[in-house]
Design a protein around this motif. Structure first.
Motif, PDB file in Angstrom:
ATOM      1  N   LEU A   1       0.831  -1.209   0.000  1.00  0.00           N
ATOM      2  CA  LEU A   1       0.000   0.000   0.000  1.00  0.00           C
ATOM      3  C   LEU A   1       0.864   1.257   0.000  1.00  0.00           C
ATOM      4  O   LEU A   1       0.595   2.220  -0.736  1.00  0.00           O
ATOM      5  N   ARG A   2       1.906   1.258   0.829  1.00  0.00           N
ATOM      6  CA  ARG A   2       2.796   2.424   0.870  1.00  0.00           C
ATOM      7  C   ARG A   2       3.466   2.645  -0.485  1.00  0.00           C
ATOM      8  O   ARG A   2       3.670   3.789  -0.905  1.00  0.00           O
ATOM      9  N   HIS A   3       3.810   1.569  -1.149  1.00  0.00           N
ATOM     10  CA  HIS A   3       4.444   1.665  -2.465  1.00  0.00           C
ATOM     11  C   HIS A   3       3.543   2.411  -3.447  1.00  0.00           C
ATOM     12  O   HIS A   3       3.999   3.325  -4.157  1.00  0.00           O
ATOM     13  N   TRP A   4       2.271   2.078  -3.487  1.00  0.00           N
ATOM     14  CA  TRP A   4       1.362   2.727  -4.435  1.00  0.00           C
ATOM     15  C   TRP A   4       1.126   4.187  -4.076  1.00  0.00           C
ATOM     16  O   TRP A   4       0.947   5.034  -4.964  1.00  0.00           O
ATOM     17  N   VAL A   5       1.142   4.500  -2.799  1.00  0.00           N
ATOM     18  CA  VAL A   5       0.961   5.895  -2.382  1.00  0.00           C
ATOM     19  C   VAL A   5       2.228   6.702  -2.632  1.00  0.00           C
ATOM     20  O   VAL A   5       2.185   7.791  -3.222  1.00  0.00           O
ATOM     21  N   SER A   6       3.360   6.185  -2.207  1.00  0.00           N
ATOM     22  CA  SER A   6       4.608   6.942  -2.266  1.00  0.00           C
ATOM     23  C   SER A   6       5.199   7.008  -3.668  1.00  0.00           C
ATOM     24  O   SER A   6       5.731   8.039  -4.082  1.00  0.00           O
ATOM     25  N   ASP A   7       5.123   5.904  -4.414  1.00  0.00           N
ATOM     26  CA  ASP A   7       5.800   5.831  -5.705  1.00  0.00           C
ATOM     27  C   ASP A   7       4.901   6.168  -6.888  1.00  0.00           C
ATOM     28  O   ASP A   7       5.407   6.469  -7.974  1.00  0.00           O
ATOM     29  N   TYR A   8       3.593   6.087  -6.700  1.00  0.00           N
ATOM     30  CA  TYR A   8       2.676   6.376  -7.805  1.00  0.00           C
ATOM     31  C   TYR A   8       1.756   7.563  -7.517  1.00  0.00           C
ATOM     32  O   TYR A   8       1.127   8.082  -8.433  1.00  0.00           O
ATOM     33  N   GLY A   9       1.615   7.944  -6.254  1.00  0.00           N
ATOM     34  CA  GLY A   9       0.740   9.059  -5.926  1.00  0.00           C
ATOM     35  C   GLY A   9      -0.711   8.689  -5.768  1.00  0.00           C
ATOM     36  O   GLY A   9      -1.596   9.572  -5.758  1.00  0.00           O
ATOM     37  N   VAL A  10      -1.011   7.393  -5.636  1.00  0.00           N
ATOM     38  CA  VAL A  10      -2.399   6.947  -5.483  1.00  0.00           C
ATOM     39  C   VAL A  10      -3.010   7.572  -4.235  1.00  0.00           C
ATOM     40  O   VAL A  10      -2.343   7.740  -3.205  1.00  0.00           O
ATOM     41  N   ASP A  11      -4.306   7.902  -4.316  1.00  0.00           N
ATOM     42  CA  ASP A  11      -4.978   8.656  -3.256  1.00  0.00           C
ATOM     43  C   ASP A  11      -5.791   7.803  -2.287  1.00  0.00           C
ATOM     44  O   ASP A  11      -6.293   8.333  -1.290  1.00  0.00           O
ATOM     45  N   GLY A  12      -5.937   6.525  -2.569  1.00  0.00           N
ATOM     46  CA  GLY A  12      -6.717   5.708  -1.652  1.00  0.00           C
ATOM     47  C   GLY A  12      -7.002   4.341  -2.237  1.00  0.00           C
ATOM     48  O   GLY A  12      -6.611   4.019  -3.373  1.00  0.00           O
ATOM     49  N   PHE A  13      -7.710   3.530  -1.457  1.00  0.00           N
ATOM     50  CA  PHE A  13      -7.911   2.130  -1.809  1.00  0.00           C
ATOM     51  C   PHE A  13      -9.313   1.674  -1.403  1.00  0.00           C
ATOM     52  O   PHE A  13      -9.854   2.085  -0.384  1.00  0.00           O
ATOM     53  N   ARG A  14      -9.866   0.814  -2.220  1.00  0.00           N
ATOM     54  CA  ARG A  14     -11.062   0.053  -1.857  1.00  0.00           C
ATOM     55  C   ARG A  14     -10.609  -1.392  -1.681  1.00  0.00           C
ATOM     56  O   ARG A  14     -10.035  -2.000  -2.585  1.00  0.00           O
TER      57      ARG A  14
END
Length: 719
Positions: free
Chosen positions: A344-357
């Protein structure tokens, strides 16, 4: 202290990182707690391998320096150790395994016996007691070590839209299906990450009023063996293979040819472009199971590395499946919690994703004793500094014992509100169908009206009021089930194309075909279906909670009655952007409804802050009957009552510019006959919207009556 040539590797983080002494190689750490040895295998262009045995073991993690693992290198893992599948020990060095933390992948899974850890016959049924010595390397996907992204593609915190929950409108879409048929998207970008951020798509989302684009699974996934044997594929993607890598086939052809780094950068660029347009990106993630299927499934990654740690087993040591997908990850183990959090941290930190379902999130909150709202994974989500401020949404159920947990997840999680879906569908569709046929049993004791009012007010019977009025993510449709148009055109599922003799998919879609199964060209029937669609959309958009639309519902996309199109990568599932007049009319009404929600602050209030009652007392809501008199207890229990007036009162408050906030009045007539409705006291009311065509726009004085058509929802605002 700077790294030197003598700097030792570390057992963390898991996966591949640049060598700490600056050498071209990499430091590798692999969880394989029950293995006797782990090898990192770097493959050359001709398939030859350079094998490096990891020399160190610490707390179940094998780690060490791998000089041959340079940027761009393809690699896999092999484990040595005991073979005893009954104990979850499946160490078979003949099977090349994908690093669970691989951030780029190449290759595809072929349906061949060589990818299994045990001997299989032509029907793919294996003898688990006999390990298979055939080398799987030519048949499995490989990890790729990626170079760091360029600085201009690294996400910046100050560029995130950070849309408040009160303003959020979620739009659930499939990466490919949303754009593959869109004439305004450049042909090379259709069905791709790049297509998501194309001007045509952004313009549509903006005009519609969407703030947050939620993507069906785009972590690299594989198709189930049963689907491949039927000549089908997993279209939805709920069958993850590599949790840290974007699905390669969603990238443009140019990016795929260029390799995994280009695939990564294309998705990064799409997120950045959507952020620039003010649109958040949410990912539907599937950490509850993997693509390795049941106990006799293929050995691709987790199973061959450390099945005993990763996969859930019962008290007797037998594999336990609470997802219905063949396996379940064991979130009672700290290493599985670590794996999900790292991802989860990877997608937030490296891609800028804003959230998850989170798909089937009850599985992620199971201890050995069952579901726990205090599960370590949920606590870690709430406390994690990297995930702080992201949107976190639970699908609050799985198929295991006591798996339905809607309303029981803790803050900061929000939850899909299936009670909203079911109640609103019953009220406007199945109950209406029975009433239209002259039957009254489904609405005995006023169940329909009471349930509808409860959902409209925020489902306080489901969500703890301390979480606020926006804890529920309301929806009428999702990827799973009928589309909005099909809810009004089919009473039965039509899943024959899925190859399972129409046995798959839900048998209860709470739908109403309005007298004919499918489309027959009858103008009056089409008009009636359009009214029902508008009633469902208005109920969703005007209700308390966070609304979620499914892509294409805004203009009545159909799947021809297929309510389980998970394996249909074709026109059945793809959004068709060629609209007829009725579809364009529905699109305009959807835009108007979302515009009202955006305009009217009283529809979006979270219920937090000073002056809010400690218990849900909704003093801003008032309920009235058609005669303008308040709804008392007895009235709520009248079996034949289908007309209701609700006032959402602004209480004389002012907005930031000192302008009085408008109150909202909604009239619901869910009966087969027109109703004369007296508008309650409080000043004049201006008509703003109606699900049945109505040209009247002049204000109506309080205490005056208005005629409301059958099966109609009307919206007024205070003057």
């Amino acid at each position: 202290m700077p790294a030197t040539a003598s700097t030792p590797p570390l057992p963390h983080p898991l996966g591949v990182v640049a060598a700490r002494d600056g050498s071209p190689g990499a430091d590798v750490a692999v969880l394989a707690a029950h293995a006797d040895a782990v090898e990192v295998c770097v493959l050359g262009p001709d398939g030859t391998e350079v094998r490096t045995r990891l020399p160190h073991l610490d707390n179940g993690v094998w780690f060490g320096r791998v000089p041959a693992l340079t940027v761009g290198a393809r690699y896999g893992l092999r484990t040595h150790g005991r073979w005893d599948p009954e104990l979850g020990l499946r160490h078979n060095p003949a099977k090349l395994l994908l690093d669970p933390h691989a951030r780029g992948i190449v290759g595809q899974i072929a349906l061949t016996p060589e990818i299994y850890g045990h001997r299989v016959d032509a029907e793919l049924r294996g003898d688990l007691t006999v390990p298979d010595d055939r080398d799987s390397a030519p048949f499995v996907p490989l990890g790729v070590r990626l170079a760091p992204p360029s600085a201009d593609l690294r996400p910046r915190e100050d560029e995130r839209p950070r849309v408040p929950w009160s303003d959020t409108v979620v739009y659930e879409a499939h990466v490919k299906g949303l754009t593959v048929r869109h004439p305004g998207v450049p042909e090379a970008q259709r069905g791709t990450y790049a297509g998501l951020a194309s001007p045509a798509v952004v313009e549509h989302l903006h005009a519609l009023g969407v703030t947050s684009l939620e993507l069906l699974p785009m972590q690299a996934f594989a198709s189930e063996i049963a689907l491949r044997r039927r000549g089908l594929v997993n279209y939805w993607g709920y069958n993850t293979l590599a949790f840290d890598a974007p699905h390669p086939t969603y990238a443009t052809e140019a990016a795929r040819r260029a390799g995994p780094e280009a695939v990564r950068d294309e998705f990064r660029a799409a997120v950045a472009a959507l952020h620039e347009a003010g649109i958040e990106v949410l990912l539907d993630v599937v950490y509850n199971h993997t693509c390795e299927e049941g106990p006799d499934g293929p050995h691709l990654s987790f199973r061959g590395l450390d099945e005993a740690t990763y996969y859930l087993r019962d008290a007797g040591g037998r594999p336990l499946d609470v997802t219905g997908c063949g396996n379940s990850l064991d979130f009672s183990h700290p290493r599985v919690v670590q794996f999900a959090l790292d991802s989860l941290r990877h997608w937030v930190s490296d891609y800028g994703v804003d959230g998850f379902r989170f798909d089937l999130m009850t599985t992620l909150a199971r201890t050995r004793d069952g579901f726990s709202p205090d599960h370590p994974f949920l606590v870690a989500l709430a406390a994690d500094p990297v995930l702080a401020g992201t949107k976190l949404v639970a699908e609050p159920w799985d198929v295991g014992p006591y798996g339905w947990r809607t309303g029981q997840f803790p803050a900061p999680l929000h939850e899909w509100n299936d009670r909203f879906r079911d109640s609103v569908r019953r009220f406007w569709l199945t109950d209406a169908r029975e009433i239209a046929a002259g039957h009254h049993a489904p609405v005995a004791a006023g169940r329909g009206l009471r349930d509808f009012a409860t959902r409209f007010a925020g489902s306080a019977d489901t969500f703890d009021v301390a979480r606020g009025r926006l804890a529920g993510v309301n929806f009428v449709t999702a990827h799973d089930g009928f589309t909005l148009a099909d809810l009004t055109a089919y009473d039965r599922k039509h899943n024959e194309a899925n190859g399972e003799n129409n046995r798959d998919g839900s048998d209860s879609d709470t739908s109403w075909n309005h007298g004919y199964e499918g489309v027959d060209g009858d103008v009056a029937r089409a008009r009636a279906r359009g009214v029902s669609q508008r009633n469902l959309l208005a109920s969703l958009i005007l209700s308390t909670g966070v609304p979620m639309l499914t892509a294409g519902d805004e203009f009545a996309r159909t799947q021809g009655g297929n309510n389980n199109a998970y394996c249909q990568d074709n026109e059945i599932s793809w959004v068709d952007w060629e609209l007829d007049d009725e579809q364009r009319s529905l699109l305009e009404d959807t835009r108007a409804l979302l515009g009202l929600r955006r305009e009217l602050a009283v529809l979006r209030e979270a219920g937090h802050g000073p002056g809010v009652p400690p218990r849900e007392q909704r003093t801003d809501l008032s309920w009235f009957g058609a005669d303008g008199a308040p709804m008392g207890v007895d009235r709520w229990h009248e079996a034949d009552r289908r007309t209701l007036v609700v006032v959402v009162d602004a209480g004389g408050r002012l907005d930031a510019d000192g302008v009085p906030l408008a109150s909202v009045l909604v009239v619901v007539n869910a009966g087969a006959e027109a109703a004369e409705v007296v508008l309650p006291a409080g000043g004049a009311w201006r008509p703003r919207w109606s699900s049945v065509a109505d040209r009247r726009s002049r204000p109506v004085a309080a205490g005056r009556g208005v005629r409301v058509a059958p099966w109609c929802l009307r919206v007024f605002t205070s003057v």
